[in-house]
Structure formats: structure tokens, C-alpha cells
Design an enzyme around this catalytic site. Structure first.
Site, PDB file in Angstrom:
ATOM      1  N   GLY A  14      11.158 -82.402 -48.452  1.00 29.56           N
ATOM      2  CA  GLY A  14      11.439 -81.888 -47.123  1.00 29.56           C
ATOM      3  C   GLY A  14      12.934 -81.777 -46.938  1.00 29.56           C
ATOM      4  N   ASP A 233       5.190 -72.167 -43.923  1.00 29.88           N
ATOM      5  CA  ASP A 233       6.480 -71.902 -44.568  1.00 29.88           C
ATOM      6  C   ASP A 233       6.530 -70.524 -45.220  1.00 29.88           C
ATOM      7  OD1 ASP A 233       4.772 -72.566 -46.672  1.00 29.88           O
ATOM      8  OD2 ASP A 233       5.931 -74.288 -47.346  1.00 29.88           O
ATOM      9  N   THR A 255       6.637 -74.382 -55.410  1.00 23.95           N
ATOM     10  CA  THR A 255       5.459 -75.034 -55.981  1.00 23.95           C
ATOM     11  C   THR A 255       4.349 -74.013 -56.192  1.00 23.95           C
ATOM     12  OG1 THR A 255       6.045 -77.128 -54.931  1.00 23.95           O
ATOM     13  CG2 THR A 255       3.759 -76.859 -55.623  1.00 23.95           C
TER      14      THR A 255
END
Length: 478
Positions: A14, A233, A255
Site C-alpha cells: 500500500g 484501482d 500483480t
């Protein structure tokens, strides 16, 4: 100029970024970065949500005084609250095994074809709809008064206000992408209570102000508003694609790789479902028509298994390995779970009659070739299914740092690749906040500002695409 704190939570880390926006300027700086480490408990794989919230508070303290705060994160996962508003346990991780075999049970009630025609969402075993079906008889869901998706849960803890932001809600497989509202028929047929969800919010809507306790904890002077952004996101990242016009494709890399198009309307055909494309909602009435690809998760897991070698040296060695010697399907759910990734990739190559890569350099090259090949297939399929040709591919997110992957993607697609910005999700988050405060105009205006202010790198395609077609045939002919 005004300052905006963008809380951007990824599956492995984060960050709290501070964006400063003026009439013709956009600057982004990192205030705080922290790890996101899921925890395996006797019940299964869980997010350490308290650690994440602590990282958010630390980040806001490091950011200093700001004019607004916005939060985005990964999709589909949620927390459950009781009647007092208290969290009922740590949120379940989307890689948890509880949804194994659940999709078939759902399809027995609502066939996959009907589900796609109603919601436009690709099949993924961890979609919120399947998670809720898996949890149907659990004590937590039985006791729950409210369900909040991850960014909405953190917003609630910051402000005391509850809402469900639309771009993230569209990943639950409970939203109709045509009406941009709940799919009540699907929920009713599957026994899902939509009253669990807080009212829908749009990107740019006010989401409350920081509670006095949060102001005290962070040292900020109130009032500090919290603004709903594209809280998925990917929605924020796509908003930060520095494209001009409509003839572009995008790949949001990290990812995951999310590869596709920005459209005005969903594509809900049976052919689209069979190709496993999803219709998620974006800013200003747009649809994110894309395919989920396993992404740099494959490399991240291998690097972890190898004891965290230096990535730059690994990529230099991978560039020397012959191209396309072995490839795997980077969208295969077989790679979803953590553990033994180098061995699993080598086994998949051998199972398809290809040489099994052995060294870290060979496995890394296999991963990058496979990702570029998956990018090629996704962008070609998206253009065909949507009838929407493109002239350029924009790569945003963490994968922009991987020059080899960007060049391989240009070569595979036979199209120029424009790489950047790296912190696309945070920039899209900031732009929505700035827009809500009147500093930026529409989506096109924000993209023009990005093009003028952010460093971008262009990769021209090299060589013939014939080797990529041959590699693709190796996977599709199996």
C-alpha cells in the site's frame, strides 16, 4: 495549487501518495509505503486489514495537510459489519480456497450465459457473487448488517460514513452495466440480500470528513473531506491513461495485467463471454472492457521462491535467453494460488510438450514472453469482439519499470507501446479529487494534463509477429 492524498492499496503493498495540482501542473510524491501481507489462519487466507488501516493513518500523518483524501484498492473483497458497525472478522482474501467449486453451484441456478448477459462480468472464481454464495451459511454473514468493499470499509473507519463506490461495485457481478445499478433479478435468484450494501456512490461524490479521532491520530487540521474516487484501482489507473482520442488499448500492469479497451457501452455477447472478457464500469459512463491476466504475480512468486534476488540483474539475464522457447497461458487459474511457482511453470511447459525452463533466467524469460503473448491475445480479441480498432497500446502501472516486458508487448502486438505513468492508480485517484474541487475538467482534460506533465517512454515494435503467432498456436492447439 491544492494537495490531495491518494491512498492506493495493491495486493502486495500500500502507499499514500500526495498529488499537487495546479492550473497546468500535476506533481506526485510518495509520503509512505507499507507492506500488505495476507495471513493464513486456521480458517483460511485473510487480509490483515488492521495493519493496512494503520498504514493509511501513518501515511496521512506523513502526507501533512491536504485538501482531500481518496482511497482505491483491489476489487471483489469485503468486510462485514454487525448492527453496531463493528467488523466481523478479517476480510477473506480472494485467493482463499473457499470459492473452489462454487461457480458450478451458482450456474445450476443461473446459467453462466444468463449471468454474463445480465452483469457482463467475466468468470473469475473469486468474484464477490461467488464469495457470498460460499459464505451463505456462515455465522459472520448471518450476523452481518452491512457489507463494505475494502476501500469503502477504510473510508468508513476514517469518516463514519458508509457508501458503495460504483466502479468497485461493478466487480461484484451484481451490477447491470447497462443501467449502472444493481441487478436485482440476479441477486434475488441467488438469495443475495442487496440491502447488505450501502447506497451507491459515484466517483467524485463526497464521502464524509475525517473523524476527530483520525485528525488527532494524524495531526491534520480539520475539516478534511474524503472524496469517492474510482475506488477500484484499475478504474483509477485507466482514468490516468495518457491517451488522446479513442483508438487506444491499455494494459494496467502489476500483480495482475488488465488488458483491454475503454468503451461507451458493454459488450454482452455470448462470444465475448466465451472469450472471458469483463465489462467493468469506469468514469464518465465508460466501460472497462478487459481481460484479467495473471500478471507479474507469476514473477513475484518466483522471486520469493528464489530468495529475493536482485530484479535488475535477473531481467538482464532473461533478455539473453532465446525468445519464445517455452510459454504458458498467463490467464490460467492454475497459477492463482501461491507456492511452488517455478516448479509449476516448468511442469506446465513440459505438459504442453515444450522444454521445461530450469534456471531463474529461463523461467523469467518464459514468464515475460507468456505475459506479452497474453497481452497480444487480449488486445486482438478485444478489438475483434468490440469492433473497436486501436493504433497504440498504453501500459501503465508497475510493469512500466520492466523495459523488457514493454518491448516484448510491442513486438507481440505489432503496435507501439507508450509506457507510463507508473503510479497510474494514484494519479487517477488524485485527478478525480481535483476534478471534484474544480481544478480539472472532464476525463479528456485530465489525460491531456497527464500527457504534458508525466514522463512517458515509447517502444516501437521490432521484428515480425510470425513467431508470436506460432507461440500462440502452441497454446491454442493443445
Amino acid at each position: 495549487m491544492k494537495s490531495y492524498a491518494a491512498v492506493d492499496l495493491g495486493a502486495s503493498s500500500g502507499r499514500v501518495m500526495v498529488g499537487r495540482v495546479g492550473p497546468d501542473s500535476l506533481e506526485l510524491a510518495e509520503a509512505h509505503r507499507f507492506a500488505n501481507r495476507p495471513v493464513r489462519t486456521p480458517e483460511g487466507l485473510r487480509w490483515d486489514i488492521l495493519s493496512l488501516y494503520g498504514g493509511v493513518l501513518d501515511g496521512l500523518r506523513a502526507a501533512g495537510q491536504v485538501d482531500s483524501v481518496g482511497i482505491d484498492s483491489w476489487a471483489v473483497d469485503y468486510g462485514l459489519l454487525d448492527t453496531d458497525g463493528a467488523l466481523l472478522g478479517n476480510p477473506v482474501h480472494y485467493r482463499d480456497s473457499r470459492t473452489d467449486g462454487v461457480a458450478e453451484k451458482v450456474w445450476a441456478t443461473v446459467p453462466a450465459e444468463e449471468l454474463y448477459a445480465a452483469t457482463g462480468l467475466q468468470y473469475a472464481p473469486f468474484n464477490t457473487l461467488y464469495q457470498l454464495t460460499a459464505a451463505r451459511s456462515s455465522a459472520q454473514l448471518t450476523q452481518a448488517e452491512r457489507l463494505l468493499l475494502i476501500p469503502d470499509l477504510l473510508t468508513y473507519w476514517l469518516t463514519g460514513e458508509q457508501g458503495t463506490e460504483l466502479t468497485n461495485a461493478s466487480t461484484t457481478q451484481l451490477i447491470d452495466p447497462r443501467t449502472r445499478g444493481w441487478s436485482y433479478d440476479i441477486a434475488a435468484r441467488l438469495g443475495i440480500d442487496l440491502d447488505l450494501f450501502a447506497p451507491l456512490r459515484q466517483p467524485g461524490d463526497p464521502a464524509g470528513v475525517l473523524r476527530p479521532e483520525v485528525l488527532e491520530e494524524t495531526g491534520l487540521a480539520g475539516p478534511v473531506p474524503v472524496t469517492a474516487v474510482g475506488s477500484h484501482d484499475t478504474a483509477s489507473a485507466v482514468a490516468a491513461v495518457p491517451a488522446g482520442g479513442e483508438r487506444f488499448a491499455y494494459i494496467c500492469t502489476g500483480t495482475w495485467s488488465l488488458a483491454g479497451l475503454e468503451l461507451d457501452a458493454p459488450v454482452l455477447t455470448e462470444e465475448s463471454r466465451a472469450a472471458n472478457f469483463t465489462n467493468e464500469l469506469g468514469l464518465d459512463g465508460t466501460v472497462r472492457y478487459l481481460r484479467n491476466i495473471m500478471g507479474l504475480w507469476l514473477l513475484q512468486e518466483c522471486v520469493r521462491a528464489w530468495g529475493e534476488p536482485e530484479l535488475g540483474a535477473l531481467l538482464l539475464d532473461a533478455a539473453k535467453v532465446p525468445a519464445l522457447r517455452s510459454v504458458v497461458d498467463a490467464g490460467d487459474a492454475a497459477f492463482l494460488a501461491p507456492g511452488r511457482m517455478p516448479e509449476r511453470i516448468a511442469e506446465a511447459c513440459r505438459a504442453s510438450g515444450q522444454p521445461g525452463p530450469a534456471s531463474p533466467a529461463e523461467i523469467t524469460r518464459c514468464i515475460l514472453d507468456s505475459l506479452a503473448l497474453a497481452h497480444r491475445r487480449a488486445i486482438a480479441d478485444a478489438q475483434r469482439l468490440a469492433g473497436h480498432p486501436v493504433d497504440v497500446v498504453h501500459v501503465v502501472g508497475g510493469g512500466t519499470r520492466n523495459a523488457l516486458l514493454c518491448q516484448l508487448t510491442a513486438d507481440a502486438c505489432g503496435l507501439p507501446v507508450v509506457a507510463g505513468p507508473t503510479e497510474a492508480a494514484a494519479l487517477g485517484n488524485v485527478l478525480v479529487q481535483a476534478r471534484a474541487h474544480g481544478l480539472v475538467g472532464d476525463l479528456a482534460d485530465g489525460r491531456r494534463l497527464l500527457t504534458r506533465t508525466q514522463p512517458l517512454t515509447r517502444y516501437e515494435p521490432q521484428g515480425d509477429t510470425a513467431p508470436w503467432r506460432e507461440a500462440e498456436a502452441r497454446l491454442t492447439d493443445r
